[in-house]
Design a protein around this motif. Sequence first.
Motif: not given
Length: 152
Positions: A72-77, A84-106
């Motif tokens: 949707k972001t790619a289509a609408t820009g 605003d920070l987006l906080r979501v779960p993520a994964l490390h290469k070793e499979g351990k869970p992470l919590s990350i915070a990020f912003t998006v730019a295009m």
Amino acid sequence: MNDNNTAGIDFEQLVRSIGDGVIVCDAAGAITFWNDAATRIFGFTASDALGHSLDLIIPERQRQRHWEGYHKTAATGETRYGNDLLRVPALHKEGKPLSIAFTVAMLHSPASEVTSIIAVVRDDTARWNEERALRTRVRELEAAARTETVAS
């Protein structure tokens, strides 16, 4: 476009050496740039990540929602996560869970089409774990206070 404020700045060096993870994907979702901080956060090297999708770091249960938002972001820009920070779960290469915070730019083509989506990522796992422990402690104290009130 160079103005007096950016003349002489090596932007590629800046992005490669910044402390936050910088991940760039094309409009379809293939990783095209992965800096050293992204390697530190996620464990995957640039050669592990380049050309692959973000599924490398997205927990399986989050993938459908992620890709719906991504496309949707790619289509609408448009995204609300530019500021605003987006906080979501993520994964490390070793499979351990992470919590990350990020912003998006295009990045856009001359025709204003989205050509790349950039995430500037920070490992937020320690903060998330501290908040979870605090919430648990508050629940325990509230339960103890209720028990005292009932016993009185």
